[in-house]
Design a protein around this motif. Structure first.
Motif, PDB file in Angstrom:
ATOM      1  N   THR A 163       0.795  -1.194   0.111  1.00 44.35           N
ATOM      2  CA  THR A 163      -0.149  -0.099  -0.040  1.00 44.35           C
ATOM      3  C   THR A 163       0.826   1.265  -0.013  1.00 44.35           C
ATOM      4  N   PRO A 164       0.607   2.141  -0.914  1.00 46.30           N
ATOM      5  CA  PRO A 164       1.418   3.353  -0.861  1.00 46.30           C
ATOM      6  C   PRO A 164       1.423   4.190   0.551  1.00 46.30           C
ATOM      7  N   GLU A 165       2.337   4.466   1.096  1.00 44.80           N
ATOM      8  CA  GLU A 165       2.399   5.307   2.064  1.00 44.80           C
ATOM      9  C   GLU A 165       2.826   6.659   2.121  1.00 44.80           C
ATOM     10  N   LYS A 166       2.422   7.464   2.781  1.00 42.13           N
ATOM     11  CA  LYS A 166       2.883   8.801   2.951  1.00 42.13           C
ATOM     12  C   LYS A 166       4.160   9.317   3.413  1.00 42.13           C
ATOM     13  N   LYS A 167       4.962   9.774   2.743  1.00 38.87           N
ATOM     14  CA  LYS A 167       6.303  10.502   2.761  1.00 38.87           C
ATOM     15  C   LYS A 167       6.353  11.556   3.866  1.00 38.87           C
ATOM     16  N   PHE A 168       6.668  11.481   4.832  1.00 41.96           N
ATOM     17  CA  PHE A 168       7.330  12.575   5.745  1.00 41.96           C
ATOM     18  C   PHE A 168       8.820  13.233   5.830  1.00 41.96           C
ATOM     19  N   ILE A 169       8.520  14.551   5.748  1.00 41.68           N
ATOM     20  CA  ILE A 169      10.010  15.235   5.989  1.00 41.68           C
ATOM     21  C   ILE A 169      10.155  15.978   7.279  1.00 41.68           C
ATOM     22  N   HIS A 170      11.347  15.696   7.820  1.00 41.02           N
ATOM     23  CA  HIS A 170      11.431  16.436   9.453  1.00 41.02           C
ATOM     24  C   HIS A 170      12.467  17.567   8.824  1.00 41.02           C
ATOM     25  N   ILE A 171      12.004  18.609   9.407  1.00 40.48           N
ATOM     26  CA  ILE A 171      12.815  19.812   9.201  1.00 40.48           C
ATOM     27  C   ILE A 171      13.365  20.321  10.511  1.00 40.48           C
ATOM     28  N   TYR A 172      14.891  20.336  10.703  1.00 39.81           N
ATOM     29  CA  TYR A 172      15.463  20.837  11.894  1.00 39.81           C
ATOM     30  C   TYR A 172      16.061  22.064  11.770  1.00 39.81           C
ATOM     31  N   SER A 175      20.599  22.468  13.466  1.00 40.06           N
ATOM     32  CA  SER A 175      21.193  21.160  13.865  1.00 40.06           C
ATOM     33  C   SER A 175      20.163  20.201  14.007  1.00 40.06           C
ATOM     34  N   LYS A 176      20.593  18.826  13.979  1.00 37.87           N
ATOM     35  CA  LYS A 176      19.431  17.832  14.331  1.00 37.87           C
ATOM     36  C   LYS A 176      19.124  17.713  15.570  1.00 37.87           C
ATOM     37  N   ASP A 177      19.349  18.553  16.350  1.00 39.55           N
ATOM     38  CA  ASP A 177      18.925  18.621  17.787  1.00 39.55           C
ATOM     39  C   ASP A 177      17.557  19.357  17.977  1.00 39.55           C
ATOM     40  N   SER A 178      17.250  20.003  16.911  1.00 39.18           N
ATOM     41  CA  SER A 178      16.019  20.954  17.213  1.00 39.18           C
ATOM     42  C   SER A 178      15.107  20.776  15.954  1.00 39.18           C
ATOM     43  N   LEU A 179      14.216  20.109  16.266  1.00 45.43           N
ATOM     44  CA  LEU A 179      13.329  19.701  15.308  1.00 45.43           C
ATOM     45  C   LEU A 179      12.101  20.877  14.908  1.00 45.43           C
ATOM     46  N   ILE A 180      11.890  21.470  13.878  1.00 39.80           N
ATOM     47  CA  ILE A 180      10.956  22.442  13.656  1.00 39.80           C
ATOM     48  C   ILE A 180       9.604  21.964  13.565  1.00 39.80           C
ATOM     49  N   GLN A 181       9.403  21.140  12.628  1.00 42.60           N
ATOM     50  CA  GLN A 181       8.011  20.541  12.381  1.00 42.60           C
ATOM     51  C   GLN A 181       8.247  19.121  11.373  1.00 42.60           C
ATOM     52  N   THR A 182       7.140  18.429  11.206  1.00 42.02           N
ATOM     53  CA  THR A 182       7.160  17.346  10.479  1.00 42.02           C
ATOM     54  C   THR A 182       6.209  17.630   9.299  1.00 42.02           C
ATOM     55  N   LEU A 183       6.363  17.498   7.818  1.00 43.07           N
ATOM     56  CA  LEU A 183       5.600  17.974   6.866  1.00 43.07           C
ATOM     57  C   LEU A 183       5.410  16.853   5.782  1.00 43.07           C
ATOM     58  N   GLU A 184       4.165  16.538   5.369  1.00 45.25           N
ATOM     59  CA  GLU A 184       4.036  15.644   4.376  1.00 45.25           C
ATOM     60  C   GLU A 184       4.710  15.958   3.068  1.00 45.25           C
ATOM     61  N   TYR A 185       5.272  15.253   2.007  1.00 46.34           N
ATOM     62  CA  TYR A 185       6.144  15.613   0.906  1.00 46.34           C
ATOM     63  C   TYR A 185       5.577  16.843   0.254  1.00 46.34           C
ATOM     64  N   ASP A 187       3.558  19.139   1.098  1.00 46.40           N
ATOM     65  CA  ASP A 187       3.525  20.275   1.875  1.00 46.40           C
ATOM     66  C   ASP A 187       5.098  20.726   1.861  1.00 46.40           C
ATOM     67  N   TYR A 188       6.037  19.885   2.120  1.00 44.91           N
ATOM     68  CA  TYR A 188       7.559  20.271   2.090  1.00 44.91           C
ATOM     69  C   TYR A 188       7.954  20.881   0.973  1.00 44.91           C
ATOM     70  N   LYS A 189       7.407  20.412  -0.255  1.00 42.11           N
ATOM     71  CA  LYS A 189       7.739  21.008  -1.414  1.00 42.11           C
ATOM     72  C   LYS A 189       7.436  22.543  -1.642  1.00 42.11           C
ATOM     73  N   ASN A 190       6.082  22.819  -0.949  1.00 43.21           N
ATOM     74  CA  ASN A 190       5.698  24.091  -0.797  1.00 43.21           C
ATOM     75  C   ASN A 190       6.447  25.063   0.076  1.00 43.21           C
ATOM     76  N   PHE A 191       6.991  24.338   1.206  1.00 44.76           N
ATOM     77  CA  PHE A 191       7.690  25.081   2.249  1.00 44.76           C
ATOM     78  C   PHE A 191       9.214  25.150   1.460  1.00 44.76           C
ATOM     79  N   LYS A 192       9.712  24.461   0.826  1.00 36.67           N
ATOM     80  CA  LYS A 192      10.881  24.461   0.262  1.00 36.67           C
ATOM     81  C   LYS A 192      10.888  25.757  -0.865  1.00 36.67           C
ATOM     82  N   ASP A 193       9.773  25.670  -1.585  1.00 35.48           N
ATOM     83  CA  ASP A 193       9.762  26.612  -2.664  1.00 35.48           C
ATOM     84  C   ASP A 193       9.680  28.256  -1.793  1.00 35.48           C
TER      85      ASP A 193
END
Length: 306
Positions: A163-172, A175-185, A187-193
């Protein structure tokens, strides 16, 4: 007699190439993982997890007693909104290593290929990463790997349903010690743009599912003050046109911020200070106050005289 002894020896060394384990949801983001280990020669045992059922696993626990027959621990899941898969990685004495099949919190093992009564002669496509990897001694026949090293074709009555699964991107942040948020792919593309077009910040990918946001830090460029500066003769000049209309005060400091001297009241619009007030050449900081409010904070440089 020789044949009989050989058969007995095979039965004595035969053992299952897996470790049984369970994944239980305890609520409040806590997951309990228990396993039963029948390998007395186990020298390393690690619990791994991933957002994908077959790849991108990373270790969350290395047990100190890998040979214990019954063991477990409670894992704090920081992403309860995502489906996470777990597996056991273990190494036996001699160097052989194995992976169990992955399981999610639902306690369902990710299915392997199941037989189908409808036999089809058409070739089907199976991704190489869907093939269970049990041991480093096991190899995939290179003759059945396609040119892009991704698709495996064969005539088979079996199918692999995934079954196709949702892909989540973790944004720090930074550094990798401070997670800002987790976005579905998507939403992450819009964030990146948005980051690319509207800011000068930079996104660095450190894995398939983790990116670090590095904020833009402008390079500091020193600009001389228009009120207190070094003139063409190398002296410190003070030019405050409305000096008689307000109460101006100047505090001079060493480059390290330590106090040097202070002019408590500037009564003239133009002044020139003698270099002996500054003791040595180099950088000096100053603070200009107008009616006891900080008007400017800057620095100046005095050249060394030979």
């Amino acid at each position: 007699m020789i044949i009989l002894l050989f058969c007995v020896n095979l039965q004595g060394n035969a053992q299952s190439t897996t470790i049984d384990f369970t994944v239980t949801d305890l609520g409040k983001g806590k997951v309990k993982i228990n396993w039963k280990n029948t390998y007395q020669t186990c020298i390393q045992l690690a619990v791994q997890c991933s957002f994908d059922s077959l790849k991108f696993f990373h270790t969350i626990l290395n047990t100190q007693s890998p040979a214990l027959p019954d063991n477990g621990f409670v894992y704090k899941n920081n992403h309860p909104e995502s489906k996470i898969y777990y597996r056991i990685f273990f190494v036996l004495n001699g160097g052989n290593y194995f992976f169990t099949r992955s399981k999610s919190i639902s306690a369902e093992t990710v299915p392997a290929e199941e037989s189908s009564p409808n036999i089809s002669t058409a070739p089907e496509e199976i991704r190489i990463e869907d093939i269970p990897f049990l041991s480093r001694k096991r190899r995939v026949n290179s003759d059945i790997i396609s040119s892009d090293n991704q698709i495996l074709k064969k005539n088979s009555p079996t199918t692999l349903a995934k079954t196709p699964e949702k892909k989540f991107i973790h944004i720090y942040f930074h550094s990798k010690d401070s997670l800002i948020q987790t976005l579905e792919y998507p939403d992450y593309k819009n964030f990146k743009d948005s980051i690319t077009t509207k800011t000068k910040d930079t996104l660095y990918a450190i894995s398939h599912y983790d990116v670090i946001l590095m904020p833009f830090v402008p390079k500091y460029v020193w600009k001389p003050s228009t009120y207190i500066f070094t003139n063409h003769n190398g002296y410190v000049a003070i030019n405050i046109p409305d000096a008689t209309e307000h109460h101006y005060r100047i505090v001079f400091q060493e480059e390290d911020g330590s106090f040097l001297f202070e002019i408590k009241h500037v009564k003239e619009a133009e002044l020139v200070l003698d270099k002996t007030n500054f003791v040595h050449a180099g950088w000096f900081k100053f603070e200009l106050f107008e009616d006891d409010k900080l008007k400017e904070k800057n620095k100046l440089y005095l050249d060394k005289e030979f």
